[in-house]
Design a protein around this motif. Structure first.
Motif, PDB file in Angstrom:
ATOM      1  N   ALA A   1       0.837  -1.203   0.000  1.00 37.85           N
ATOM      2  CA  ALA A   1       0.000   0.000   0.000  1.00 37.85           C
ATOM      3  C   ALA A   1       0.873   1.254   0.000  1.00 37.85           C
ATOM      4  CB  ALA A   1      -0.928  -0.004   1.213  1.00 37.85           C
ATOM      5  N   ALA A   2       1.922   1.252   0.811  1.00 43.13           N
ATOM      6  CA  ALA A   2       2.816   2.405   0.888  1.00 43.13           C
ATOM      7  C   ALA A   2       3.528   2.641  -0.448  1.00 43.13           C
ATOM      8  CB  ALA A   2       3.833   2.198   2.002  1.00 43.13           C
ATOM      9  N   THR A   3       3.987   1.560  -1.066  1.00 38.88           N
ATOM     10  CA  THR A   3       4.684   1.690  -2.350  1.00 38.88           C
ATOM     11  C   THR A   3       3.745   2.227  -3.422  1.00 38.88           C
ATOM     12  OG1 THR A   3       6.170  -0.127  -1.755  1.00 38.88           O
ATOM     13  CG2 THR A   3       6.001   0.434  -4.097  1.00 38.88           C
ATOM     14  N   HIS A   4       2.530   1.738  -3.421  1.00 37.43           N
ATOM     15  CA  HIS A   4       1.542   2.236  -4.397  1.00 37.43           C
ATOM     16  C   HIS A   4       1.321   3.740  -4.219  1.00 37.43           C
ATOM     17  CE1 HIS A   4      -2.109   2.685  -6.737  1.00 37.43           C
ATOM     18  NE2 HIS A   4      -2.703   3.185  -5.668  1.00 37.43           N
ATOM     19  N   ILE A   5       1.233   4.191  -2.972  1.00 33.61           N
ATOM     20  CA  ILE A   5       1.020   5.617  -2.724  1.00 33.61           C
ATOM     21  C   ILE A   5       2.226   6.430  -3.196  1.00 33.61           C
ATOM     22  CG2 ILE A   5       0.715   7.352  -0.909  1.00 33.61           C
ATOM     23  CD1 ILE A   5      -0.891   5.194   0.623  1.00 33.61           C
ATOM     24  N   SER A   6       3.426   5.932  -2.931  1.00 34.14           N
ATOM     25  CA  SER A   6       4.624   6.630  -3.418  1.00 34.14           C
ATOM     26  C   SER A   6       4.595   6.762  -4.935  1.00 34.14           C
ATOM     27  CB  SER A   6       5.886   5.885  -2.982  1.00 34.14           C
ATOM     28  OG  SER A   6       6.090   5.980  -1.588  1.00 34.14           O
ATOM     29  N   GLU A   7       4.174   5.710  -5.626  1.00 34.91           N
ATOM     30  CA  GLU A   7       4.090   5.766  -7.082  1.00 34.91           C
ATOM     31  C   GLU A   7       3.060   6.797  -7.537  1.00 34.91           C
ATOM     32  OE1 GLU A   7       3.190   1.693  -7.782  1.00 34.91           O
ATOM     33  OE2 GLU A   7       5.289   1.075  -7.954  1.00 34.91           O
ATOM     34  N   CYS A   8       1.934   6.872  -6.817  1.00 32.33           N
ATOM     35  CA  CYS A   8       0.899   7.852  -7.159  1.00 32.33           C
ATOM     36  C   CYS A   8       1.406   9.273  -6.929  1.00 32.33           C
ATOM     37  CB  CYS A   8      -0.361   7.598  -6.329  1.00 32.33           C
ATOM     38  SG  CYS A   8      -1.241   6.076  -6.758  1.00 32.33           S
ATOM     39  N   VAL A   9       2.169   9.470  -5.861  1.00 30.07           N
ATOM     40  CA  VAL A   9       2.732  10.786  -5.576  1.00 30.07           C
ATOM     41  C   VAL A   9       3.696  11.207  -6.678  1.00 30.07           C
ATOM     42  CG1 VAL A   9       4.302  12.013  -4.017  1.00 30.07           C
ATOM     43  CG2 VAL A   9       2.399  10.685  -3.078  1.00 30.07           C
ATOM     44  N   VAL A  10       4.537  10.280  -7.122  1.00 30.22           N
ATOM     45  CA  VAL A  10       5.473  10.582  -8.211  1.00 30.22           C
ATOM     46  C   VAL A  10       4.704  10.963  -9.477  1.00 30.22           C
ATOM     47  CG1 VAL A  10       7.249   9.620  -9.725  1.00 30.22           C
ATOM     48  CG2 VAL A  10       7.304   9.147  -7.262  1.00 30.22           C
ATOM     49  N   ALA A  11       3.635  10.226  -9.767  1.00 31.50           N
ATOM     50  CA  ALA A  11       2.834  10.527 -10.955  1.00 31.50           C
ATOM     51  C   ALA A  11       2.180  11.903 -10.841  1.00 31.50           C
ATOM     52  CB  ALA A  11       1.771   9.447 -11.149  1.00 31.50           C
ATOM     53  N   ALA A  12       1.673  12.231  -9.646  1.00 31.66           N
ATOM     54  CA  ALA A  12       1.038  13.533  -9.455  1.00 31.66           C
ATOM     55  C   ALA A  12       2.043  14.663  -9.608  1.00 31.66           C
ATOM     56  CB  ALA A  12       0.384  13.584  -8.073  1.00 31.66           C
ATOM     57  N   LEU A  13       3.239  14.467  -9.074  1.00 32.29           N
ATOM     58  CA  LEU A  13       4.279  15.490  -9.198  1.00 32.29           C
ATOM     59  C   LEU A  13       4.698  15.654 -10.659  1.00 32.29           C
ATOM     60  CD1 LEU A  13       6.039  17.431  -7.539  1.00 32.29           C
ATOM     61  CD2 LEU A  13       7.722  15.589  -7.340  1.00 32.29           C
ATOM     62  N   SER A  14       4.713  14.551 -11.410  1.00 30.08           N
ATOM     63  CA  SER A  14       5.101  14.596 -12.816  1.00 30.08           C
ATOM     64  C   SER A  14       4.145  15.473 -13.623  1.00 30.08           C
ATOM     65  CB  SER A  14       5.140  13.180 -13.393  1.00 30.08           C
ATOM     66  OG  SER A  14       5.490  13.194 -14.753  1.00 30.08           O
ATOM     67  N   THR A  15       2.848  15.361 -13.334  1.00 25.48           N
ATOM     68  CA  THR A  15       1.875  16.163 -14.086  1.00 25.48           C
ATOM     69  C   THR A  15       1.992  17.652 -13.786  1.00 25.48           C
ATOM     70  OG1 THR A  15       0.153  15.898 -12.393  1.00 25.48           O
ATOM     71  CG2 THR A  15       0.254  14.230 -14.141  1.00 25.48           C
TER      72      THR A  15
END
Length: 341
Positions: A66-80
């Motif tokens: 769950a934590a890793t998935h959230i980190s990936e989502c944060v990276v994607a949000a920052l990318s946009t």
């Protein structure tokens, strides 16, 4: 840097608070923290801590996922939020075949994008044939391959070799190549970087390199490595039988713990094979040091390691290189240098 922010972000990951974690990181960005710092000085070190909490049994696999998935989502949000027009060449970023830890490679792709490279991120576990086909079609300036576990080095060698045959120089990174990149040189990669910043700096400074290194794998002319791989199941069965005889606590193991023990024995055999492939006992002893930390967190004594190590050593009487690595491992565990009391 960002010490207090790391604690906050880690707490949000622990609570599985995806919206909160995303708002927190984007808020830091809005307040002037550079995106590269957020990726490498916040997300990356916190993710390392997540892995440590899983390894020491403080977090379950589910909580770590769950934590890793959230980190990936944060990276994607920052990318946009950080569009950067490409002004440099094209870099393809991918994980090795069989390598499912994709976040580190994603961070490399994001940092390169922020530095002006046109990046294509292919994700986790890309088969070599499909990667080579893609390189032929796209003709990038470099391919960056990530490997988190040294047990994947035989696969890494095949991927490095096949990629470089296309004429695309290979930059590798990740813990799987060793802290100083020693196994990247053994496999003949064009370059190695310990992290995303160093990878970006290397590509900017001198790429492609003038001379590609040659693999240092002459020891593979014998059949010790492939035969060892074929005997994996036999070795695990022998070690499990020895543990049942000599480690009384095994009789009280429930099914889940017994499955974990079999998995550990498979890891022992796999890391031994990888050490034989690159001819370096450090690969095996580093894994044993980590394994000792994990077992200590499970309140399992070092005997549970020495028994299978001795069993493998006895079974592999005609495998001199494997025996040498096993002897180094036994010395490490039996003298307490792996952090055991």
């Amino acid at each position: 840097m960002l010490t207090a922010e790391r604690e906050k972000f880690f707490a949000l990951l622990g609570d599985a608070d995806e919206p909160g974690a995303t708002r927190f990181v984007l808020g830091l960005f809005d307040n002037g923290v550079p995106p590269e710092h957020l990726l490498l000085d916040l997300v990356a070190p916190v993710q390392v801590k997540v892995g440590e909490y899983w390894a020491t049994n403080r977090w379950s696999v589910a909580k770590e996922h769950a934590a890793t998935h959230i980190s990936e989502c944060v990276v994607a949000a920052l990318s946009t939020r950080t569009p950067v027009p490409p002004t440099r060449g094209h870099v393809v970023v991918s994980c090795m075949d069989g390598e499912w830890h994709a976040l580190a490679a994603r961070l490399v792709a994001e940092v390169l994008r922020l530095r002006g490279w046109r990046t294509t991120f292919l994700g986790a576990s890309v088969p070599a044939a499909h990667l080579v086909s893609y390189l032929h079609q796209e003709g990038p300036d470099a391919v960056a391959l990530s490997c988190a576990l040294p047990v994947r080095l035989p696969h890494a060698h095949r991927m490095v070799e096949t990629c470089q045959r296309t004429g695309v120089p290979v930059l590798v990174g990740g813990r799987g190549f060793g802290p100083d990149g020693r196994w990247a040189r053994v496999l003949g990669a064009a370059g190695w970087a310990p992290g995303a910043r160093e990878a970006a700096d290397l590509l900017e400074r001198r790429w492609p390199p003038p001379d590609l290194p040659h693999p240092e794998l002459d020891h593979l002319v014998d059949d010790e490595y492939p035969t060892l791989v074929k005997r994996r199941e036999e070795l695990v069965d022998l070690a499990l039988a020895a543990l049942r005889r000599e480690f009384p606590a095994m009789a009280r193991y429930e099914e889940r713990r017994l499955e974990a023990t079999v998995e550990d024995l498979c890891h022992l055999a796999d890391f031994l094979s990888a050490a034989v492939y690159v001819q370096d006992s450090v690969l095996f002893t580093d894994f044993l040091s980590w394994m000792c930390t994990v077992l200590a967190a499970r309140h399992v004594p070092p005997t549970s390691l020495t028994i299978p190590l001795r069993t493998y050593w006895e079974a592999l009487y005609d495998f001199p290189r494997a025996r040498g690595h096993l002897e180094a491992g036994l010395r490490l565990v039996e003298t307490g240098r792996a952090g055991l009391s």
